[in-house]
Scaffold this active site. Structure first.
Site, short mmCIF file in Angstrom:
data_model
loop_
_atom_site.label_atom_id
_atom_site.label_comp_id
_atom_site.label_asym_id
_atom_site.label_seq_id
_atom_site.Cartn_x
_atom_site.Cartn_y
_atom_site.Cartn_z
N HIS A 1 -2.37 5.50 6.30
CA HIS A 1 -1.02 5.99 6.59
C HIS A 1 -0.98 7.46 6.13
CE1 HIS A 1 0.13 1.75 6.75
NE2 HIS A 1 -0.21 1.59 5.49
N CYS B 1 0.83 -1.22 0.00
CA CYS B 1 0.00 0.00 0.00
C CYS B 1 0.87 1.27 0.00
CB CYS B 1 -0.91 -0.01 1.22
SG CYS B 1 -0.07 -0.44 2.77
P1 NAD Z 1 -5.28 -11.10 6.35
O1 NAD Z 1 -4.66 -11.80 7.50
O2 NAD Z 1 -6.34 -10.09 6.59
O3 NAD Z 1 -5.91 -12.18 5.36
C1 NAD Z 1 -5.23 -13.33 4.98
C2 NAD Z 1 -6.22 -14.43 4.64
O4 NAD Z 1 -5.50 -15.56 4.15
C3 NAD Z 1 -7.04 -14.92 5.84
O5 NAD Z 1 -8.39 -15.06 5.44
C4 NAD Z 1 -6.46 -16.30 6.13
O6 NAD Z 1 -7.45 -17.19 6.64
C5 NAD Z 1 -6.03 -16.74 4.75
N1 NAD Z 1 -4.98 -17.76 4.71
C6 NAD Z 1 -3.90 -17.89 5.52
N2 NAD Z 1 -3.16 -18.95 5.12
C7 NAD Z 1 -3.76 -19.47 4.02
C8 NAD Z 1 -3.47 -20.56 3.16
N3 NAD Z 1 -2.38 -21.32 3.34
N4 NAD Z 1 -4.34 -20.83 2.14
C9 NAD Z 1 -5.44 -20.06 1.94
N5 NAD Z 1 -5.75 -19.01 2.74
C10 NAD Z 1 -4.93 -18.72 3.76
O7 NAD Z 1 -4.07 -10.48 5.51
P2 NAD Z 1 -4.09 -9.17 4.61
O8 NAD Z 1 -3.94 -7.96 5.47
O9 NAD Z 1 -5.23 -9.23 3.66
O10 NAD Z 1 -2.71 -9.33 3.84
C11 NAD Z 1 -2.57 -10.18 2.71
C12 NAD Z 1 -1.38 -9.72 1.90
O11 NAD Z 1 -1.62 -8.40 1.44
C13 NAD Z 1 -0.03 -9.67 2.66
O12 NAD Z 1 1.01 -9.93 1.75
C14 NAD Z 1 0.03 -8.22 3.08
O13 NAD Z 1 1.34 -7.78 3.34
C15 NAD Z 1 -0.57 -7.54 1.87
N6 NAD Z 1 -1.12 -6.20 2.12
C16 NAD Z 1 -1.86 -5.94 3.20
C17 NAD Z 1 -2.35 -4.67 3.40
C18 NAD Z 1 -3.16 -4.31 4.62
O14 NAD Z 1 -3.15 -3.16 5.01
N7 NAD Z 1 -3.87 -5.21 5.24
C19 NAD Z 1 -2.09 -3.65 2.47
C20 NAD Z 1 -1.38 -3.97 1.31
C21 NAD Z 1 -0.88 -5.25 1.15
#
Ligand code: NAD
Length: 345
Positions: free
Chosen positions: A225, A145
């Protein structure tokens, strides 16, 4: 992909990012969701059911947890990816790398998120910079992000004036709103104490010629942010010329003086009032009054970045870039239009 065909998309990891990407994909005219996946039963599973997304799970021993709660399971993650042209891997950082052999074995294209390293794919994506380079690749990473927000504005300014160097400070939200496990509750945490923070090198994974140094700290908020960005320009610029660049970019919003907004809290309220899904701000929120030129070639500005939202539209474009021959400008237009997204100007 031939004309008139639909790109079949699976979302592996239906969490904060995955559920947003799923909804954004589902409303595109040229894409469909073939399934979403989760590891354990929680409220998000009810949302997947309500949206009509077939739900798959990585670990079939958990099937009863879902079915006892009234949520039926369509199959395993492997069965889901077999139905997909493109998988959006939105699992927590590090899990994506572990999933890579599975995507390789099933010869499916996959998009990773910013929590994975650049080396996982060797190609880091932003639709305004390198859309064409994603065409036909098996693996692409949509940068985080903060990096997405930095890349958008740096690239526009660089194209017009040339950027000699960037110095930026990120004030980061501590956790996403629904995440009850992270902090701090009452501290400003240096992230890290040393320079640079990881954001500068990450910007260079997309714009490798940019000289950039960043610092970051974490504060006890959950929504957005805030960046202080300072760029030394190769050519002198006027404030009005920079504002024109912002107005011309569909994913850069300008928060004007009359709106009276000077905080993330008021921005969130504004996104809610606009009726944006989940209060999402897909664009950079640049504070118009902050845009300043010092000594003729030093540009300063404040921008707010909604961590849960700005990468969502980039994921949709990355899908088209990899799996269709739709050009960049058309993809960006289609993505924005399907979401009913008109940048705040
Ligand atoms: P999150 O924890 O909210 O969601 C992750 C999901 O993946 C959960 O539903 C979990 O149950 C599922 N999961 C975990 N292991 C799994 C597997 N082996 N198979 C299938 N599903 C599985 O995470 P998020 O915040 O959405 O982050 C996801 C990615 O996006 C990360 O790389 C993070 O760095 C990136 N990201 C997050 C944000 C943010 O602000 N949240 C912003 C930009 C990028």
């Amino acid at each position: 992909m031939g004309e008139g065909m639909t790109i079949k998309v699976a979302i592996n990891g239906y969490g904060t990012i995955g559920k947003r990407v799923a909804d954004a994909v589902a409303c595109q005219p040229d894409m469909e969701i073939v399934g979403v996946s989760k590891t354990s039963m929680n409220a998000d599973a009810y949302i997947a059911k309500a949206r009509g997304y077939p739900l798959y799970i990585a670990d079939m021993t958990k099937r009863a947890d879902f079915e006892n709660a009234g949520v039926s399971i369509a199959g395993t993650v492997i069965e889901m990816i077999a139905k997909a042209d493109v998988v959006v891997d939105a699992t927590p950082g590090g899990i994506g790398l572990k999933n890579k052999p599975m995507y390789e074995e099933h010869k499916v294209q996959a998009i990773y998120q910013g929590g994975e390293k650049h080396t996982t794919t060797g190609f880091s994506f932003n639709s305004s910079v390198n859309y064409d380079g994603a065409q036909g690749r098996q693996f692409v990473r949509v940068v985080s992000c903060n990096t997405t927000g930095l890349v958008r504005i740096i690239n526009e300014v660089d194209k017009e004036f040339g950027v000699e160097k960037v110095r930026a400070v990120m004030v980061r939200r501590a956790s996403d709103p629904g995440d009850i496990k992270r902090g701090p509750v009452d501290a400003i945490v240096l992230d890290p104490v040393t320079l640079p923070s990881h954001h500068g090198p990450d910007v260079q994974s997309v714009l490798n010629h940019i000289d950039i140094t960043t610092a970051a700290m974490i504060v006890p908020t959950t929504f957005m942010h805030m960046h202080t960005v300072q760029m030394t320009l190769k050519k002198p610029a006027t404030r009005e010329a920079v504002l024109e660049l912002c107005r011309a970019h569909s994913r850069i919003g300008l928060i004007n003086k009359a709106a009276g907004i000077k905080s993330t809290a008021e921005l969130k309220e504004h996104m809610q009032d606009l009726g944006r899904p989940r209060s999402d701000m897909w664009e950079n929120g640049i504070f118009e009054e902050s845009v300043s030129i010092v000594d003729g070639n030093e540009l300063w500005l404040f921008q707010a970045i909604h961590q849960e939202a700005d990468v969502v539209v980039e994921n949709v474009d990355a899908i088209r870039a990899m799996a269709s021959d739709v050009p960049a400008a058309e993809s960006i237009r289609m993505t924005n239009e399907a979401l009913g997204f008109v940048a705040v100007k």
